[in-house]
Each structure stands twice: as C-alpha cells, then as structure tokens.
Design a protein around this motif. Structure first.
Motif: not given
Length: 258
Positions: A18-31, A38-53
C-alpha cells in the motif's frame, strides 16, 4: 490532510504494498496548539503471495519514532517515509523475509553478505596489478577477523562507518598500512555505491592516520670513505659517478639528462 492510498503498488516477485502513511492520523496538519502524542510511526501493508496464509491482510511494516518537538516529528516523518519507499521500491527489500529480493542472485545486490560483495566487486573491475595484489591481501585479512567481530552475516547494504572502523583497527599494523587499506577499501565501496549495493560510502568519513615519515640513516664520514675506496678499487666508473652525484646535489634522473 494526506489520505491513505488503497491502490496497491506492484513490486518484485509478485509482491505488492500500500502507500506509506503517517500516524497519528492527520499529524502533518498539527500545529503548536494541537494536542497529540509524541509517539509517531509510518506504516504500509506489504503483501507477499508466499506468505498469504500467514498474513492474509498484508504484513504491517512499521517504523516507530519520537522527537521532542512538532517540527522535528514532521521532518523525520517525511524522511522515514522516503527511506521506507526507497527500501521497498528501489532496493527491493522484503520486510517479511528480511531479505533484498533480486532476480539475478549471482550479481551484485544490496542483500549480499559483506565479504561476498567485496570479493565480487573486486573481481568485476580491472584494477592495476599492484592494486589487485593489495586488495587480495586486504580482503584475506578482513575475512579472518569477520567472525571474531560478529560480522559474518552482515549485509553490504547495512554496513556503517563503525563496522569499517572496527575491521581496519582489527587488522591494524602501522599508520601507513592502515591508510593504504583505507584507500583500497574506499575504492571498492565507491564501486559498490554505483552498483546500488550501499546508500553511501562508509569509508569516506573515516579519518586517515597521521604518518611519521621514516628518517633515512645517513652514512658517517668514515663509512663514506670506506664505500668510495671500495668503488675506486673495484668499480672505477661508478666511483666517478658517485663523486659527481655527491658533489652536484642533483638527483639521478637529472644527471641522466646531462
């Protein structure tokens, strides 16, 4: 506000992400007046057909971080996002198997082990005979200390300056030899950089050691007399040249031009 992308991006070996997104949601608009963790993360979902199960909804590939100020949090969020995208898309990193996928396993690639990559790049390039001899001696020495340092499974892409520093210090003899080894290794890593096996040259930031020039032993007047007498008795032509050389103050190449 940046929206999460639901469109999957195709990668190597049938993998997707998937695309890489930020958390907390909307954090880039914080003022500065926003209330947020102050605990943030970036994340995406990675799909490998060999690990589908095992991961039917994709593998959660996440990078956590925290910084003291909002400005730093936003800066590092962008930096880590770019790094994650580069690692997945360009370097073909698989966060599930922890390997760098490459269709040409015999060729240089970021997932190769440290020593394998060094030997491989050395054999790929036409260096001078002296350099080939020095690089062979250097890599043989490094190969002996790698197990002692615990770097046997070190991947070339993960090599940092402190790895190089520890390695060169482990085979250190003199400052002059250290500098020759450093120069040789720097050349190899310059080539690895061009092959995309490393993201920077870790040897370039390593300082040279100060070399103390060796002071040549000079002949005493007594020894000089003995040498000249020997030349006079056995090699008269060389005796004449020795006297010309001694009193002229010139070097041999200059005298040969006369």
């Amino acid at each position: 506000m940046r929206k999460r992308s639901t469109e999957l991006i195709k990668l190597t070996n049938g993998c997707e992400r998937t695309g890489v997104y930020f958390s907390p949601k909307g954090c880039m608009n914080f003022t500065s007046i926003s209330k947020f963790s102050k605990k943030w993360f970036i994340e995406c979902r990675f799909y490998d057909p060999k690990f589908k199960e095992i991961y039917p909804n994709g593998f959660q590939y996440r990078k956590k971080f925290t910084k003291p100020t909002l400005r730093e949090l936003k800066i590092f969020a962008e930096i880590f996002k770019e790094e994650m995208e580069h690692k997945l898309d360009d370097l073909k990193f698989n966060p599930i198997s922890k390997i760098y996928m490459n269709n040409s396993l015999g060729e240089l690639n970021p997932g190769m082990k440290f020593m394998d990559a060094l030997w491989k790049v050395r054999d790929k390039i036409l260096f001078s005979e002296d350099y080939m001899r020095l690089s062979r001696q250097l890599l043989t020495l490094i190969e002996k200390v790698i197990p002692e340092l615990g770097y046997t499974d070190l991947r070339i892409i993960d090599t940092k300056i402190w790895h190089i520093k520890n390695i060169l210090e482990s085979i250190y003899t003199t400052n002059s030899v250290f500098n020759k080894h450093r120069s040789c290794l720097k050349t190899l890593f310059n080539e690895l950089l061009e092959y995309g096996c490393v993201e920077f040259n870790p040897v370039g930031s390593l300082s040279k050691k100060v070399e103390t020039p060796a002071i040549r032993e000079l002949l005493t007047d007594r020894k000089k007399t003995i040498v000249l007498q020997y030349l006079h008795d056995n090699f008269s032509e060389f005796y004449r040249y020795a006297n010309i050389f001694h009193y002229s103050g010139a070097i041999t190449t200059e005298l040969f031009r006369v």
